[in-house]
Design a protein around this motif. Sequence first.
Motif, PDB file in Angstrom:
ATOM      1  N   LYS A 201      14.636  27.255  -9.250  1.00 40.16           N
ATOM      2  CA  LYS A 201      14.589  25.792  -9.206  1.00 40.16           C
ATOM      3  C   LYS A 201      15.732  25.286  -8.334  1.00 40.16           C
ATOM      4  CE  LYS A 201      17.435  24.554 -13.224  1.00 40.16           C
ATOM      5  NZ  LYS A 201      17.474  23.763 -14.469  1.00 40.16           N
ATOM      6  N   TRP A 202      15.693  23.973  -8.042  1.00 45.24           N
ATOM      7  CA  TRP A 202      16.714  23.345  -7.216  1.00 45.24           C
ATOM      8  C   TRP A 202      17.906  22.930  -8.084  1.00 45.24           C
ATOM      9  CZ3 TRP A 202      16.452  23.598  -2.078  1.00 45.24           C
ATOM     10  CH2 TRP A 202      15.206  23.830  -1.501  1.00 45.24           C
ATOM     11  N   ILE A 203      19.097  23.227  -7.585  1.00 44.12           N
ATOM     12  CA  ILE A 203      20.331  22.824  -8.261  1.00 44.12           C
ATOM     13  C   ILE A 203      20.926  21.654  -7.483  1.00 44.12           C
ATOM     14  CG2 ILE A 203      22.608  23.543  -9.043  1.00 44.12           C
ATOM     15  CD1 ILE A 203      20.267  24.922 -10.464  1.00 44.12           C
ATOM     16  N   LEU A 204      21.077  20.513  -8.141  1.00 48.21           N
ATOM     17  CA  LEU A 204      21.552  19.296  -7.484  1.00 48.21           C
ATOM     18  C   LEU A 204      23.076  19.218  -7.535  1.00 48.21           C
ATOM     19  CD1 LEU A 204      18.990  16.776  -9.031  1.00 48.21           C
ATOM     20  CD2 LEU A 204      18.746  18.139  -6.948  1.00 48.21           C
ATOM     21  N   ASN A 205      23.667  18.766  -6.444  1.00 46.93           N
ATOM     22  CA  ASN A 205      25.113  18.578  -6.376  1.00 46.93           C
ATOM     23  C   ASN A 205      25.457  17.097  -6.570  1.00 46.93           C
ATOM     24  OD1 ASN A 205      25.594  21.309  -5.852  1.00 46.93           O
ATOM     25  ND2 ASN A 205      25.235  21.023  -3.664  1.00 46.93           N
ATOM     26  N   ASN A 206      26.211  16.811  -7.636  1.00 39.89           N
ATOM     27  CA  ASN A 206      26.636  15.437  -7.961  1.00 39.89           C
ATOM     28  C   ASN A 206      25.466  14.446  -7.929  1.00 39.89           C
ATOM     29  OD1 ASN A 206      29.374  16.272  -8.157  1.00 39.89           O
ATOM     30  ND2 ASN A 206      29.555  16.159  -5.919  1.00 39.89           N
ATOM     31  N   PRO A 207      24.463  14.678  -8.742  1.00 42.80           N
ATOM     32  CA  PRO A 207      23.290  13.786  -8.706  1.00 42.80           C
ATOM     33  C   PRO A 207      23.540  12.461  -9.418  1.00 42.80           C
ATOM     34  CG  PRO A 207      23.006  15.436 -10.411  1.00 42.80           C
ATOM     35  CD  PRO A 207      24.299  15.778  -9.711  1.00 42.80           C
ATOM     36  N   LEU A 208      22.789  11.464  -9.037  1.00 43.55           N
ATOM     37  CA  LEU A 208      22.769  10.164  -9.706  1.00 43.55           C
ATOM     38  C   LEU A 208      21.343   9.900 -10.169  1.00 43.55           C
ATOM     39  CD1 LEU A 208      24.890   7.964  -7.254  1.00 43.55           C
ATOM     40  CD2 LEU A 208      25.602   8.831  -9.493  1.00 43.55           C
ATOM     41  N   GLN A 209      21.201   9.400 -11.385  1.00 45.36           N
ATOM     42  CA  GLN A 209      19.868   9.126 -11.921  1.00 45.36           C
ATOM     43  C   GLN A 209      19.696   7.629 -12.157  1.00 45.36           C
ATOM     44  OE1 GLN A 209      18.166  11.699 -15.050  1.00 45.36           O
ATOM     45  NE2 GLN A 209      17.760   9.827 -16.237  1.00 45.36           N
ATOM     46  N   TYR A 210      18.577   7.117 -11.648  1.00 44.34           N
ATOM     47  CA  TYR A 210      18.247   5.705 -11.835  1.00 44.34           C
ATOM     48  C   TYR A 210      16.975   5.634 -12.675  1.00 44.34           C
ATOM     49  CZ  TYR A 210      21.334   5.255  -7.766  1.00 44.34           C
ATOM     50  OH  TYR A 210      22.398   5.335  -6.896  1.00 44.34           O
ATOM     51  N   THR A 211      17.010   4.855 -13.737  1.00 48.73           N
ATOM     52  CA  THR A 211      15.826   4.684 -14.583  1.00 48.73           C
ATOM     53  C   THR A 211      15.531   3.202 -14.769  1.00 48.73           C
ATOM     54  OG1 THR A 211      17.219   4.816 -16.561  1.00 48.73           O
ATOM     55  CG2 THR A 211      16.131   6.844 -15.868  1.00 48.73           C
ATOM     56  N   MET A 212      14.268   2.911 -15.085  1.00 46.92           N
ATOM     57  CA  MET A 212      13.845   1.539 -15.315  1.00 46.92           C
ATOM     58  C   MET A 212      14.104   1.169 -16.771  1.00 46.92           C
ATOM     59  SD  MET A 212      12.448  -1.114 -13.824  1.00 46.92           S
ATOM     60  CE  MET A 212      11.539  -0.486 -12.412  1.00 46.92           C
ATOM     61  N   SER A 213      14.884   0.124 -16.986  1.00 50.03           N
ATOM     62  CA  SER A 213      15.197  -0.326 -18.345  1.00 50.03           C
ATOM     63  C   SER A 213      15.167  -1.844 -18.385  1.00 50.03           C
ATOM     64  CB  SER A 213      16.575   0.191 -18.771  1.00 50.03           C
ATOM     65  OG  SER A 213      16.920  -0.289 -20.056  1.00 50.03           O
ATOM     66  N   GLU A 214      14.266  -2.359 -19.230  1.00 53.84           N
ATOM     67  CA  GLU A 214      14.118  -3.819 -19.402  1.00 53.84           C
ATOM     68  C   GLU A 214      13.901  -4.519 -18.072  1.00 53.84           C
ATOM     69  OE1 GLU A 214      17.575  -5.088 -21.477  1.00 53.84           O
ATOM     70  OE2 GLU A 214      17.048  -4.059 -23.353  1.00 53.84           O
ATOM     71  N   GLY A 215      13.059  -3.917 -17.262  1.00 56.69           N
ATOM     72  CA  GLY A 215      12.695  -4.518 -15.988  1.00 56.69           C
ATOM     73  C   GLY A 215      13.730  -4.354 -14.903  1.00 56.69           C
ATOM     74  N   GLU A 216      14.826  -3.638 -15.196  1.00 60.14           N
ATOM     75  CA  GLU A 216      15.870  -3.429 -14.198  1.00 60.14           C
ATOM     76  C   GLU A 216      16.132  -1.937 -14.010  1.00 60.14           C
ATOM     77  OE1 GLU A 216      19.370  -5.491 -15.325  1.00 60.14           O
ATOM     78  OE2 GLU A 216      18.445  -7.487 -15.272  1.00 60.14           O
ATOM     79  N   ILE A 217      16.552  -1.604 -12.789  1.00 55.27           N
ATOM     80  CA  ILE A 217      16.904  -0.214 -12.500  1.00 55.27           C
ATOM     81  C   ILE A 217      18.389  -0.033 -12.771  1.00 55.27           C
ATOM     82  CG2 ILE A 217      17.062   1.549 -10.706  1.00 55.27           C
ATOM     83  CD1 ILE A 217      14.633   0.358  -9.401  1.00 55.27           C
ATOM     84  N   LYS A 218      18.705   0.937 -13.651  1.00 53.01           N
ATOM     85  CA  LYS A 218      20.092   1.162 -14.037  1.00 53.01           C
ATOM     86  C   LYS A 218      20.460   2.637 -13.846  1.00 53.01           C
ATOM     87  CE  LYS A 218      20.032  -2.482 -17.549  1.00 53.01           C
ATOM     88  NZ  LYS A 218      20.236  -2.802 -18.991  1.00 53.01           N
ATOM     89  N   ILE A 219      21.764   2.868 -13.600  1.00 56.41           N
ATOM     90  CA  ILE A 219      22.263   4.241 -13.501  1.00 56.41           C
ATOM     91  C   ILE A 219      22.446   4.800 -14.904  1.00 56.41           C
ATOM     92  CG2 ILE A 219      24.150   5.714 -12.729  1.00 56.41           C
ATOM     93  CD1 ILE A 219      24.684   3.756 -10.491  1.00 56.41           C
TER      94      ILE A 219
END
Length: 358
Positions: A201-219
């Motif tokens: 599998k791919w190993i990510l270096n210093n990744p950031l995750q953005y998810t949808m929460s209450e209609g807004e994209i948050k880290i």
Amino acid sequence: MKLVGYLFKKLLPFLLGSVFFFSLVLNLVDLFMNLTNYLQNQAGIKDVLTVMLYYTPKTLWYSIPVGMLFSTSYVLSDMYATNELEALFASGVSLFKFTLPVLILSVLLSFGLYHFENRLVVWTYEKKVDFQDKLLGRVKNENNTDIIVLSNNSRIIYKANKYTESNKKLTGLYVVFRDDENQLQAIIYARNAEWNEELQKWILNNPLQYTMSEGEIKITPVSKKYTDQLTEPYSIFRKSIVDVQSVSAREAKTYIQHLKKAGLPFHEQLAEYYKKFAFPFIVFLVVFLSIGLTGKTKKNVLIVSLASCIAAAVLFYVMMMITMVLAKHGYMTPFMGAWFPVFFFIIASIILLKYSRT
């Protein structure tokens, strides 16, 4: 057992000789086609011989069916012309019983031909192409830029600025995750990602995750739930398109699975995958046909038998080309596109053998 020994004593020298001859011819054809380029690039004799050595397994793979066709046709036709088969039939031995050991040999060679291609021919031919390209100054660039790859039936989308083959690394990677209704779940960004062979599998270096929460994209913290899904093989990100015919069955299966997950057309590639299993049976078919066509004429038996068998083999190749095209366009299933000529010629050979002179 004496009859079996006698048959193989006549057959094997012609089989080995014809396979060696056809293999040598194919190697020489490849040599003369590239001879001018070798001279222009000042390739050494040792290097040229190395290319020929790498190419030899591929030429043997091509030559075994042709050699089996020639040797079986020649031996049986010669025995018919010299009345040896007539004496055999008069003693109560049928043509099928007499030639059964050759049929068994052809079945074993068919299975052997598949494993021979899958385990050796694919690897040595790739070596041959790479080494030949190096000698002739051809640059093979598998790096890729501006890549978009769909996975898991388009529920995972990879977007990368660059893929580097030397270290199997993706740069500027965005991965979009969607649910079954194609609604956005999360986006993961990583400056770069490296392929881990052990974990597959791919190993990510210093990744950031953005998810949808209450209609807004948050880290949000990077979830293992998403990173564990980053298993798309590194070969998919290369610049070159995977040719199913020139890779092993395992690699072909992996590529087809990727196409299925991405929701991309895969029928042509699946038909080629099935062909890897069906095509080696041409060794069995040419022997079966040779036996069935033995003794169909009393004049010029050698020439007529050889011509009939060669014509039948050509018909097999043409039929397979047609069925593969039909499978590609969806008029036949990929399985039948690869296997229909085999089934057809087995039935035809049984009919010919039934009405053959015994």
